[in-house]
Design a protein around this motif. Structure first.
Motif, PDB file in Angstrom:
ATOM      1  N   ASN A  34       1.521   5.653  -9.173  1.00  0.00           N
ATOM      2  CA  ASN A  34       2.197   4.232  -9.591  1.00  0.00           C
ATOM      3  C   ASN A  34       3.223   3.653  -8.877  1.00  0.00           C
ATOM      4  O   ASN A  34       3.271   2.562  -8.505  1.00  0.00           O
ATOM      5  N   ASP A  35       4.044   4.593  -8.427  1.00  0.00           N
ATOM      6  CA  ASP A  35       5.092   4.155  -7.381  1.00  0.00           C
ATOM      7  C   ASP A  35       4.700   3.652  -6.143  1.00  0.00           C
ATOM      8  O   ASP A  35       5.056   2.599  -5.517  1.00  0.00           O
ATOM      9  N   LEU A  36       3.725   4.293  -5.633  1.00  0.00           N
ATOM     10  CA  LEU A  36       3.038   3.829  -4.408  1.00  0.00           C
ATOM     11  C   LEU A  36       2.312   2.573  -4.546  1.00  0.00           C
ATOM     12  O   LEU A  36       2.251   1.629  -3.742  1.00  0.00           O
ATOM     13  N   LYS A  37       1.425   2.278  -5.819  1.00  0.00           N
ATOM     14  CA  LYS A  37       0.975   1.009  -5.940  1.00  0.00           C
ATOM     15  C   LYS A  37       2.096  -0.015  -6.027  1.00  0.00           C
ATOM     16  O   LYS A  37       1.663  -1.089  -5.465  1.00  0.00           O
ATOM     17  N   ALA A  38       3.130   0.275  -6.690  1.00  0.00           N
ATOM     18  CA  ALA A  38       4.067  -0.750  -6.625  1.00  0.00           C
ATOM     19  C   ALA A  38       4.784  -0.985  -5.373  1.00  0.00           C
ATOM     20  O   ALA A  38       5.615  -2.090  -5.474  1.00  0.00           O
ATOM     21  N   ALA A  39       4.944  -0.233  -4.560  1.00  0.00           N
ATOM     22  CA  ALA A  39       5.797  -0.190  -3.583  1.00  0.00           C
ATOM     23  C   ALA A  39       4.927  -1.476  -2.408  1.00  0.00           C
ATOM     24  O   ALA A  39       3.864  -1.732  -2.551  1.00  0.00           O
ATOM     25  N   PRO A  40       6.053  -2.370  -1.762  1.00  0.00           N
ATOM     26  CA  PRO A  40       5.296  -3.370  -0.764  1.00  0.00           C
ATOM     27  C   PRO A  40       4.302  -2.703   0.206  1.00  0.00           C
ATOM     28  O   PRO A  40       4.586  -1.385   0.846  1.00  0.00           O
ATOM     29  N   LYS A  41       3.402  -3.408   0.325  1.00  0.00           N
ATOM     30  CA  LYS A  41       2.134  -2.794   1.253  1.00  0.00           C
ATOM     31  C   LYS A  41       2.548  -2.775   2.609  1.00  0.00           C
ATOM     32  O   LYS A  41       1.902  -1.894   3.545  1.00  0.00           O
ATOM     33  N   GLU A  42       3.603  -3.463   3.177  1.00  0.00           N
ATOM     34  CA  GLU A  42       3.989  -2.793   4.400  1.00  0.00           C
ATOM     35  C   GLU A  42       4.808  -1.592   4.735  1.00  0.00           C
ATOM     36  O   GLU A  42       4.945  -1.208   5.902  1.00  0.00           O
ATOM     37  N   TYR A  43       5.039  -1.102   3.674  1.00  0.00           N
ATOM     38  CA  TYR A  43       5.720   0.375   3.947  1.00  0.00           C
ATOM     39  C   TYR A  43       4.722   1.452   4.241  1.00  0.00           C
ATOM     40  O   TYR A  43       3.810   1.480   3.388  1.00  0.00           O
ATOM     41  N   GLY A  44       4.875   2.080   5.442  1.00  0.00           N
ATOM     42  CA  GLY A  44       3.876   3.229   5.723  1.00  0.00           C
ATOM     43  C   GLY A  44       4.718   4.426   4.761  1.00  0.00           C
ATOM     44  O   GLY A  44       5.794   4.255   4.024  1.00  0.00           O
ATOM     45  N   VAL A  45       3.913   5.634   5.115  1.00  0.00           N
ATOM     46  CA  VAL A  45       4.518   6.807   4.091  1.00  0.00           C
ATOM     47  C   VAL A  45       4.670   7.818   5.159  1.00  0.00           C
ATOM     48  O   VAL A  45       3.958   8.271   6.007  1.00  0.00           O
ATOM     49  N   ILE A  46       5.953   8.517   5.052  1.00  0.00           N
ATOM     50  CA  ILE A  46       6.056   9.939   5.816  1.00  0.00           C
ATOM     51  C   ILE A  46       5.947  11.152   4.496  1.00  0.00           C
ATOM     52  O   ILE A  46       6.764  10.969   3.724  1.00  0.00           O
ATOM     53  N   ILE A  47       5.107  11.961   4.824  1.00  0.00           N
ATOM     54  CA  ILE A  47       5.074  13.172   3.864  1.00  0.00           C
ATOM     55  C   ILE A  47       5.837  14.237   4.682  1.00  0.00           C
ATOM     56  O   ILE A  47       5.388  14.701   5.944  1.00  0.00           O
ATOM     57  N   LEU A  48       6.952  14.735   4.263  1.00  0.00           N
ATOM     58  CA  LEU A  48       7.937  15.671   4.824  1.00  0.00           C
ATOM     59  C   LEU A  48       7.545  17.153   4.682  1.00  0.00           C
ATOM     60  O   LEU A  48       8.293  18.021   4.034  1.00  0.00           O
ATOM     61  N   GLY A  49       6.267  17.360   4.818  1.00  0.00           N
ATOM     62  CA  GLY A  49       5.927  18.877   4.900  1.00  0.00           C
ATOM     63  C   GLY A  49       5.482  19.289   3.452  1.00  0.00           C
ATOM     64  O   GLY A  49       5.859  18.732   2.471  1.00  0.00           O
ATOM     65  N   ASP A  50       5.019  20.646   3.365  1.00  0.00           N
ATOM     66  CA  ASP A  50       4.505  21.174   2.216  1.00  0.00           C
ATOM     67  C   ASP A  50       3.623  20.086   1.389  1.00  0.00           C
ATOM     68  O   ASP A  50       3.855  19.954   0.155  1.00  0.00           O
ATOM     69  N   PHE A  51       2.720  19.475   1.963  1.00  0.00           N
ATOM     70  CA  PHE A  51       1.902  18.391   1.244  1.00  0.00           C
ATOM     71  C   PHE A  51       0.899  19.424   0.316  1.00  0.00           C
ATOM     72  O   PHE A  51       0.525  18.824  -0.706  1.00  0.00           O
ATOM     73  N   LEU A  72      -2.789   6.906  -0.237  1.00  0.00           N
ATOM     74  CA  LEU A  72      -2.353   7.438   0.871  1.00  0.00           C
ATOM     75  C   LEU A  72      -3.099   6.651   2.195  1.00  0.00           C
ATOM     76  O   LEU A  72      -2.450   6.111   3.084  1.00  0.00           O
ATOM     77  N   ALA A  73      -4.372   6.643   1.858  1.00  0.00           N
ATOM     78  CA  ALA A  73      -5.184   6.250   2.927  1.00  0.00           C
ATOM     79  C   ALA A  73      -5.066   4.624   2.971  1.00  0.00           C
ATOM     80  O   ALA A  73      -5.561   4.183   4.180  1.00  0.00           O
ATOM     81  N   LYS A  74      -4.490   3.927   1.993  1.00  0.00           N
ATOM     82  CA  LYS A  74      -4.278   2.577   2.244  1.00  0.00           C
ATOM     83  C   LYS A  74      -3.068   2.240   3.014  1.00  0.00           C
ATOM     84  O   LYS A  74      -2.750   1.134   3.621  1.00  0.00           O
ATOM     85  N   ARG A  75      -2.377   3.169   3.495  1.00  0.00           N
ATOM     86  CA  ARG A  75      -1.053   2.866   4.331  1.00  0.00           C
ATOM     87  C   ARG A  75      -0.929   3.635   5.465  1.00  0.00           C
ATOM     88  O   ARG A  75      -1.730   4.781   5.815  1.00  0.00           O
ATOM     89  N   ASN A  76      -0.139   3.356   6.349  1.00  0.00           N
ATOM     90  CA  ASN A  76       0.219   4.122   7.771  1.00  0.00           C
ATOM     91  C   ASN A  76       0.846   5.411   7.132  1.00  0.00           C
ATOM     92  O   ASN A  76       1.937   5.168   6.840  1.00  0.00           O
TER      93      ASN A  76
END
Length: 182
Positions: A34-51, A72-76
């Motif tokens: 839900n948080d990812l859906k609500a975030a502006p589309k121009e924001y990429g995602v950084i996964i800081l390990g232990d995914f 996650l696939a919808k974003r950089n």
């Protein structure tokens, strides 16, 4: 040799320590989606390990975590190596340059044993929001001497934020990089 992803953009969402496996973490995962859906589309995602957990197959991510993977696939999305998933990425970290300051974002597992022992010894007090100032000063001095820049990490499953730019993130939360550095 460490390998970093470099950027000047501050439009990043940061997530640390999801530890995905075949066991569903429904409430936390749904909140994150839900948080990812609500975030502006121009924001990429950084996964800081232990995914993912070390025993978990990457192929099973879409089977058990399809809604999250679709978001996650919808974003950089940039994946950083963690101690549980070192083969998920070639990146040891991310460096973000903002107003002549460099921010280092790493999982945090490549710190010396004495540093990990300090963090682990005081984890319960940190989680109960009873800060031990001596411990925090020691941690921050280590980060300052080790990185010579502002630093954001996961790994410790605890949280603190210093005034001079040393930040440890808690798992399963979505952070806006541009809000963290204010």
């Amino acid at each position: 040799m460490k390998y970093y992803f470099w950027t000047n953009s501050t439009k990043w969402l940061i997530i640390a320590d999801l530890h995905l496996s075949s066991m569903h973490c429904q409430p936390e995962e749904q909140k994150l989606i839900n948080d990812l859906k609500a975030a502006p589309k121009e924001y990429g995602v950084i996964i800081l390990g232990d995914f993912i957990q070390p025993y978990y197959k990457r192929e099973d991510l879409y089977l058990h975590h399809a809604p999250l993977m679709k978001q996650l696939a919808k974003r950089n999305t940039v994946y950083v190596k963690g101690n549980n998933d070192p083969s998920i990425s070639d990146y040891d970290g991310v460096k973000i340059r903002v107003e002549n300051k460099t921010w280092s974002l790493e999982h945090g597992h490549k710190t010396p044993d004495w540093f990990n022992k300090i963090i682990n010894h005081f984890k319960p007090k940190i989680r109960n929001i009873e800060p031990n100032l001596y411990k925090q000063q020691k941690i921050l001095k280590y980060l300052e001497s080790h990185h010579k820049s502002r630093y954001i990490t996961g790994h410790y499953h605890t949280s603190y934020h210093s005034k001079d730019g040393r930040i440890v993130l808690i798992p399963w939360n979505l952070y806006y990089f541009d809000n963290l550095i204010k």
